[in-house]
Design a protein around this motif. Structure first.
Motif, PDB file in Angstrom:
ATOM      1  N   GLN A 167     -32.071  20.155 -11.876  1.00 44.07           N
ATOM      2  CA  GLN A 167     -33.252  19.709 -12.533  1.00 44.07           C
ATOM      3  C   GLN A 167     -34.090  20.893 -13.112  1.00 44.07           C
ATOM      4  N   HIS A 168     -35.044  20.899 -14.115  1.00 43.39           N
ATOM      5  CA  HIS A 168     -35.628  21.756 -14.738  1.00 43.39           C
ATOM      6  C   HIS A 168     -37.198  21.524 -14.230  1.00 43.39           C
ATOM      7  N   TRP A 169     -37.960  22.260 -13.548  1.00 47.97           N
ATOM      8  CA  TRP A 169     -39.203  21.979 -13.024  1.00 47.97           C
ATOM      9  C   TRP A 169     -40.069  22.791 -13.828  1.00 47.97           C
ATOM     10  N   SER A 170     -41.696  22.312 -13.959  1.00 44.55           N
ATOM     11  CA  SER A 170     -42.455  23.072 -14.720  1.00 44.55           C
ATOM     12  C   SER A 170     -43.083  23.876 -13.620  1.00 44.55           C
ATOM     13  N   GLY A 171     -43.706  24.928 -14.008  1.00 48.27           N
ATOM     14  CA  GLY A 171     -44.771  25.716 -13.142  1.00 48.27           C
ATOM     15  C   GLY A 171     -43.902  26.919 -12.640  1.00 48.27           C
ATOM     16  N   TYR A 172     -44.442  27.303 -11.374  1.00 51.68           N
ATOM     17  CA  TYR A 172     -43.966  28.452 -10.621  1.00 51.68           C
ATOM     18  C   TYR A 172     -43.976  28.206  -9.089  1.00 51.68           C
ATOM     19  N   ASN A 173     -43.348  28.845  -8.389  1.00 51.51           N
ATOM     20  CA  ASN A 173     -43.384  28.874  -7.002  1.00 51.51           C
ATOM     21  C   ASN A 173     -43.088  30.139  -6.153  1.00 51.51           C
ATOM     22  N   LEU A 174     -43.474  30.259  -5.073  1.00 52.53           N
ATOM     23  CA  LEU A 174     -43.105  31.376  -4.149  1.00 52.53           C
ATOM     24  C   LEU A 174     -42.066  31.359  -3.190  1.00 52.53           C
ATOM     25  N   ILE A 175     -40.941  32.102  -3.372  1.00 51.86           N
ATOM     26  CA  ILE A 175     -39.715  31.914  -2.926  1.00 51.86           C
ATOM     27  C   ILE A 175     -39.754  33.160  -1.741  1.00 51.86           C
ATOM     28  N   ARG A 176     -39.857  32.930  -0.519  1.00 48.19           N
ATOM     29  CA  ARG A 176     -39.897  34.087   0.322  1.00 48.19           C
ATOM     30  C   ARG A 176     -38.640  34.804   0.466  1.00 48.19           C
ATOM     31  N   PRO A 177     -38.409  36.023   0.582  1.00 52.58           N
ATOM     32  CA  PRO A 177     -39.683  37.090   0.821  1.00 52.58           C
ATOM     33  C   PRO A 177     -40.190  37.443  -0.430  1.00 52.58           C
ATOM     34  N   ILE A 178     -39.750  37.069  -1.473  1.00 52.84           N
ATOM     35  CA  ILE A 178     -40.223  37.532  -2.898  1.00 52.84           C
ATOM     36  C   ILE A 178     -41.896  37.156  -2.949  1.00 52.84           C
ATOM     37  N   HIS A 179     -42.754  38.493  -3.401  1.00 55.60           N
ATOM     38  CA  HIS A 179     -44.138  38.276  -3.263  1.00 55.60           C
ATOM     39  C   HIS A 179     -44.774  37.500  -4.557  1.00 55.60           C
ATOM     40  N   ASN A 180     -43.897  37.775  -5.800  1.00 56.26           N
ATOM     41  CA  ASN A 180     -44.436  37.287  -6.914  1.00 56.26           C
ATOM     42  C   ASN A 180     -43.887  35.817  -7.108  1.00 56.26           C
ATOM     43  N   PRO A 181     -44.653  34.972  -7.898  1.00 56.54           N
ATOM     44  CA  PRO A 181     -44.037  33.414  -8.224  1.00 56.54           C
ATOM     45  C   PRO A 181     -43.008  33.758  -9.342  1.00 56.54           C
ATOM     46  N   VAL A 182     -42.069  32.793  -9.187  1.00 58.60           N
ATOM     47  CA  VAL A 182     -40.908  32.895 -10.105  1.00 58.60           C
ATOM     48  C   VAL A 182     -40.808  31.340 -10.428  1.00 58.60           C
ATOM     49  N   PRO A 183     -40.009  31.194 -11.967  1.00 60.46           N
ATOM     50  CA  PRO A 183     -39.857  29.772 -12.390  1.00 60.46           C
ATOM     51  C   PRO A 183     -38.886  29.111 -11.765  1.00 60.46           C
TER      52      PRO A 183
ATOM     53  N   LEU B  68     -32.720  32.584  -7.189  1.00 62.74           N
ATOM     54  CA  LEU B  68     -31.560  31.732  -7.143  1.00 62.74           C
ATOM     55  C   LEU B  68     -30.871  31.828  -6.096  1.00 62.74           C
ATOM     56  N   CYS B  69     -30.400  32.916  -5.457  1.00 62.84           N
ATOM     57  CA  CYS B  69     -29.637  33.064  -4.374  1.00 62.84           C
ATOM     58  C   CYS B  69     -30.487  32.646  -3.074  1.00 62.84           C
ATOM     59  N   LEU B  70     -31.782  32.956  -3.076  1.00 67.34           N
ATOM     60  CA  LEU B  70     -32.674  32.478  -2.242  1.00 67.34           C
ATOM     61  C   LEU B  70     -32.879  30.931  -2.116  1.00 67.34           C
ATOM     62  N   ARG B  71     -33.121  30.465  -3.218  1.00 72.55           N
ATOM     63  CA  ARG B  71     -33.279  28.952  -3.331  1.00 72.55           C
ATOM     64  C   ARG B  71     -31.972  28.072  -2.635  1.00 72.55           C
ATOM     65  N   PHE B  72     -30.770  28.721  -2.890  1.00 70.69           N
ATOM     66  CA  PHE B  72     -29.348  28.284  -2.815  1.00 70.69           C
ATOM     67  C   PHE B  72     -29.588  28.240  -1.256  1.00 70.69           C
ATOM     68  N   ASN B  73     -29.882  29.458  -0.615  1.00 69.43           N
ATOM     69  CA  ASN B  73     -29.828  29.707   0.877  1.00 69.43           C
ATOM     70  C   ASN B  73     -30.814  28.467   1.528  1.00 69.43           C
ATOM     71  N   ASN B  74     -32.150  28.314   0.809  1.00 70.52           N
ATOM     72  CA  ASN B  74     -33.061  27.841   1.444  1.00 70.52           C
ATOM     73  C   ASN B  74     -32.710  26.014   1.701  1.00 70.52           C
ATOM     74  N   ALA B  75     -31.828  25.674   0.828  1.00 68.40           N
ATOM     75  CA  ALA B  75     -31.189  24.357   0.654  1.00 68.40           C
ATOM     76  C   ALA B  75     -30.202  24.097   1.777  1.00 68.40           C
TER      77      ALA B  75
END
Length: 537
Positions: free
Chosen positions: A338-354, A429-436
């Motif tokens: 799914q394509h979500w609008s806005g941004y999110n914080l994916i640790r340990p990255i400091h800046n928000p990402v789409p 992308l890799c971090l979100r994959f791991n977080n799931a």
């Protein structure tokens, strides 16, 4: 395809000239298919047109014919069937039942257009008019067949275990476009019925019965005989009504526009319901149903199918990576696609990402039906007879690779050419994959794809200038032949840290944040810091 029933959109009679185009020869290439298809709407049968023998995935394959035009090759058509996991098949069965029940429920709702009068008509005491629409045709709840075309001209990449081609996938268009009702046609037929009511004097009777004053400027009846069409008994066929308010057209050349605004004046407005018997829904599969108001659709006859570009992944013989990857796609959670609008914080990255889709859209895993492999011409071609040597050969049938159909998401990324924001998005992308709760097991630059523009934009909007294109890229994670899901949170955390996928992702994009340490590094840092404080004390 001449053996198809006439009702099939793939019947030859449904292809007006100049269709069908020769595969991979259309001057206007098919658009990329980037919309998600529900699992229960994936085609059950796939006819694969492969005259170049790419399905054998043989590295020793003769390549001398790769530049031979499609029409000069001997046509080969292979029969494939959708092969999914038992859990997915059970979910598909439930989805089909739910879709059929949803369609039955929709048919019990009467849709009504309410045309609001203009200010001038309100001043004359004109009422609002309602038109009950005919029952909407049912949406697709099952797709029986589709056609796939493979050519070496669409080669995208080659790996140790697989080959990927850009393929052309032919599908029925009503899989994506549902029936529609032309507002202009409804308004035109309504005005015709109202005019007949006024000429016959029936309109004046209705106004008097409603207790409305008739303006002196109102058109006088001519005394013609007019029998109002009798609508079907809505009390027996429908459970409820849905009123759709339509604003009056600001110009006679434009159709009324819909609105959801309801005012007090609308509640006090007199409403007459007029039955229009000649209304009909327009569908993409029936050119005769289209009206002249959609001039671009009605000017020329078009086929009842649409062709899209997808990625077809094939595997070498005795390799299990492709089947495991297909299984992973079926187990991925919905938010991966799914394509979500806005941004999110994916640790340990400091800046928000789409938060766009994480993986390509999954369009099915198809397995060959070897016993029913067919070879039949699909278009007018200069075909040759099967050589006698080939016909006389006996033995096991040649290997046919299963096919994993996916969204074509671009080319492998070159991280050295990306900005820091884009590299952080690739790492996310890799971090979100791991977080799931998933381990990729093959984090590498080649497994991240990039394409210009965003999939949420119209294709024409992606043709931006080079300066804008630098900030408008979309990325996807691919290659899940080794990936696995860890159900135990403790085991997942141990394996994630042990495998070092988080650290690998950050090192891959050359972004190392000071807040990121592996567990043993944190422990060493704390011990060293404690000793330093003890010495100073």
């Amino acid at each position: 395809m001449s053996d198809r029933p006439l009702s099939s959109p793939f019947h030859p009679s449904h292809y007006p000239p100049p269709w069908p185009f020769v595969p991979f020869a259309n001057p206007c290439p098919p658009v990329l298919l980037q919309e998600r298809i529900p699992a229960h709407l994936l085609p059950k049968t796939l006819y694969v047109h492969g005259p170049y023998s790419l399905l054998h995935v043989d590295s020793s394959r003769e390549t001398k014919d790769d530049k031979t035009p499609w029409t000069h090759m001997r046509p080969r058509v292979y029969l494939y069937e959708l092969g999914l996991e038992s859990s997915t098949l059970k979910a598909i069965e439930e989805s089909e039942k739910k879709a059929e029940e949803n369609e039955r429920r929709k048919k019990r709702i009467l849709n009504v257009y309410r045309f609001l009068p203009t200010e001038e008509e309100r001043a004359r005491g004109e009422p609002a008019y309602e038109v009950a629409l005919p029952t909407k045709p049912s949406a697709l709840t099952r797709v029986e067949e589709a056609h796939l075309y493979l050519s070496p001209a669409g080669m995208l990449g080659e790996g140790n275990h697989s080959m990927v081609y850009k393929a052309e996938w032919e599908l029925p268009p009503d899989l994506f476009v549902g029936p529609w009702m032309c507002h202009t046609c409804v308004h035109t037929q309504l005005m015709m019925q109202v005019q007949l009511l006024k000429w016959s004097g029936r309109w004046h009777e209705m106004m008097e019965q409603a207790g409305c004053k008739i303006s002196p400027d109102a058109e006088k009846p001519d005394g013609i005989k007019y029998e109002m069409p009798v609508p079907p008994d809505t009390n027996e066929e429908f459970d409820m009504e849905r009123i759709i308010l339509l604003k009056p057209p600001s110009d006679s050349k434009h159709a009324p526009s819909s609105t959801s605004t309801s005012t007090t004046d609308n509640k006090e407005l007199t409403v007459f319901r007029v039955y229009c018997p000649d209304l009909r829904w327009q569908t993409p599969v029936d050119p005769s149903s289209r009206c002249s108001h959609f001039r671009y659709c009605a000017k020329y006859a078009v086929p009842r199918t649409s062709v899209f570009q997808v990625a077809a992944k094939l595997s070498i013989q005795h390799d299990t990576h492709l089947a495991r990857e297909a299984r992973s796609y079926q187990e991925f959670p919905d938010h991966f696609f799914q394509h979500w609008s806005g941004y999110n914080l994916i640790r340990p990255i400091h800046n928000p990402v789409p938060l766009h889709a994480l993986v390509p859209q999954f369009y099915g895993y198809y397995e060959p039906v070897e016993e029913e492999t067919t070879e039949a011409p699909t278009e007018a071609a200069d075909t040759d007879e099967v050589p006698a040597e080939e016909a006389s050969q006996k033995g096991p049938p040649p290997y046919l690779s299963p096919i994993l159909l996916l969204e074509h998401c671009g080319q492998p990324v070159d991280l050295s050419c990306l900005s820091e924001d884009d590299r952080e998005e690739c790492a996310s992308l890799c971090l979100r994959f791991n977080n799931a709760g998933w381990l990729h097991e093959s984090i590498a630059e080649r497994n991240v794809l990039v394409q210009p523009g965003l999939p949420t934009q119209w294709p024409i909007e992606r043709n931006v200038s080079e300066s804008d294109r630098e900030t408008k890229k979309s990325f996807r994670l691919i290659d899940f032949g080794r990936s696995r899901k860890i159900s135990s949170p403790a085991a997942w955390e141990t394996l994630r840290i042990g495998k070092g996928e988080t650290e690998t992702a950050l090192k891959m994009v050359k972004i190392m944040h000071g807040a990121f340490y592996r567990i043993r590094d944190v422990q060493v840092h704390i011990i060293c810091r404690s000793r330093l404080l003890a010495v100073h004390a």
